[in-house]
Design a protein around this motif. Sequence first.
Motif, PDB file in Angstrom:
ATOM      1  N   TYR A 140      21.226   2.534  32.313  1.00 49.01           N
ATOM      2  CA  TYR A 140      21.803   1.514  31.441  1.00 49.01           C
ATOM      3  C   TYR A 140      21.927   0.221  32.220  1.00 49.01           C
ATOM      4  CZ  TYR A 140      25.282  -1.011  28.651  1.00 49.01           C
ATOM      5  OH  TYR A 140      25.948  -1.962  27.915  1.00 49.01           O
ATOM      6  N   LEU A 141      21.340  -0.840  31.676  1.00 49.85           N
ATOM      7  CA  LEU A 141      21.403  -2.163  32.288  1.00 49.85           C
ATOM      8  C   LEU A 141      22.109  -3.113  31.330  1.00 49.85           C
ATOM      9  CD1 LEU A 141      17.709  -2.523  33.560  1.00 49.85           C
ATOM     10  CD2 LEU A 141      19.670  -1.581  34.797  1.00 49.85           C
ATOM     11  N   GLU A 142      23.151  -3.753  31.817  1.00 49.47           N
ATOM     12  CA  GLU A 142      23.874  -4.733  31.009  1.00 49.47           C
ATOM     13  C   GLU A 142      24.001  -6.024  31.804  1.00 49.47           C
ATOM     14  OE1 GLU A 142      28.460  -5.332  29.541  1.00 49.47           O
ATOM     15  OE2 GLU A 142      27.540  -3.377  29.134  1.00 49.47           O
ATOM     16  N   ILE A 155      21.268 -15.222  27.187  1.00 51.73           N
ATOM     17  CA  ILE A 155      20.953 -14.128  26.274  1.00 51.73           C
ATOM     18  C   ILE A 155      21.547 -12.844  26.852  1.00 51.73           C
ATOM     19  CG2 ILE A 155      19.103 -12.755  25.240  1.00 51.73           C
ATOM     20  CD1 ILE A 155      17.314 -15.230  25.446  1.00 51.73           C
ATOM     21  N   PRO A 156      22.556 -12.262  26.197  1.00 52.62           N
ATOM     22  CA  PRO A 156      23.109 -11.004  26.697  1.00 52.62           C
ATOM     23  C   PRO A 156      22.151  -9.857  26.428  1.00 52.62           C
ATOM     24  CG  PRO A 156      24.105 -11.566  24.598  1.00 52.62           C
ATOM     25  CD  PRO A 156      23.214 -12.729  24.968  1.00 52.62           C
ATOM     26  N   PHE A 157      22.090  -8.900  27.348  1.00 52.34           N
ATOM     27  CA  PHE A 157      21.248  -7.727  27.105  1.00 52.34           C
ATOM     28  C   PHE A 157      22.005  -6.446  27.436  1.00 52.34           C
ATOM     29  CE2 PHE A 157      20.050  -9.136  31.456  1.00 52.34           C
ATOM     30  CZ  PHE A 157      20.258  -7.975  32.183  1.00 52.34           C
ATOM     31  N   GLU A 158      21.692  -5.415  26.663  1.00 53.58           N
ATOM     32  CA  GLU A 158      22.192  -4.064  26.892  1.00 53.58           C
ATOM     33  C   GLU A 158      21.010  -3.129  26.693  1.00 53.58           C
ATOM     34  OE1 GLU A 158      25.554  -3.283  24.376  1.00 53.58           O
ATOM     35  OE2 GLU A 158      26.765  -4.901  25.240  1.00 53.58           O
ATOM     36  N   GLY A 222      24.224 -10.541  18.674  1.00 44.57           N
ATOM     37  CA  GLY A 222      24.522  -9.419  19.550  1.00 44.57           C
ATOM     38  C   GLY A 222      23.634  -9.427  20.770  1.00 44.57           C
ATOM     39  N   PRO A 223      23.722  -8.381  21.586  1.00 46.31           N
ATOM     40  CA  PRO A 223      22.891  -8.331  22.798  1.00 46.31           C
ATOM     41  C   PRO A 223      21.458  -7.905  22.494  1.00 46.31           C
ATOM     42  CG  PRO A 223      24.256  -6.368  22.643  1.00 46.31           C
ATOM     43  CD  PRO A 223      24.671  -7.255  21.500  1.00 46.31           C
TER      44      PRO A 223
END
Length: 292
Positions: A140-142, A155-158, A222-223
């Motif tokens: 999991y990469l956040e 830009i948020p990422f999950e 959202g991400p």
Amino acid sequence: MSRRFVPTIALASMLAASCTSERSSGSLIVVVSGGHEARDGIAASRFADGYEARFGHVVVALESLHLETASGQSAGVVVEPVLVELVPSTAMAWTIEGVAPQRWDAVRFASRPARDGVRLGDGVDASIAERMIAEGWSLYLEGTLVGPEGAPGEIPFELGFPVDVDYRECSSGDGTRGIVIPRASTASAEITWHLTHVFFDSYVENASLRAEAFAAAWDGEGPLTTEDLATQRLSRLRGVDGELLTDESGNPLVYLPGMTGATTLREFALSHRFAHWNGLEGECRTELRIAN
């Protein structure tokens, strides 16, 4: 369907099933590191398209570790599955005692989707662990992508990775195979999770780091998720302006998936292997399967 998450408390130390006497046996400490990228992120200067990546969480699921000789003799090591958090620093995975002192030159380990009852290493967020179990993720990469001037801002990422990866026949960065366990002493080994791999544009040498194709898959709400990456076809990648993505020379940008069979950016990203054994030059033979 989501499975029930049951946290467990377990000892970090596992005994090797060895007939070696305690007095003459050795021990092995295995840590996992995301390097300076996990702590400091990946600078814009390293990306061909000027993006920057910052990480808030890097959680890795490790399932097993085996020490063997080239002839197939096993050290009898038994470890429990563990989740480790690599931000901001190196994480302890296992302390293994009672290992026969010799060279074990056929080291292998595996990263598999987290399961109920997995041990949580120091700093692992229980809600992230629960999500990884429910979604069947082994990684999991956040974090956040920061675009260059003229591109969308942050830009948020999950990103969750539903993959099984076996790392076999591992060699250290100095070219030596496996690990040597000293008599009546402790050896240490590091599994280095090389975070730059997720942004490689090729499975051949001299790959560049690029993130615009990721940024262009974001819908602005959202991400950015792994599923969003499926909207990017490798045969016709689009940029953040919605037009055909081009390289620095103005030519259409082509990602090279090698023998992975990937046709989308999602499949391409999920096909990456991240782990090195005892240094970034340490290599393993890998077998990967995308679970879903």
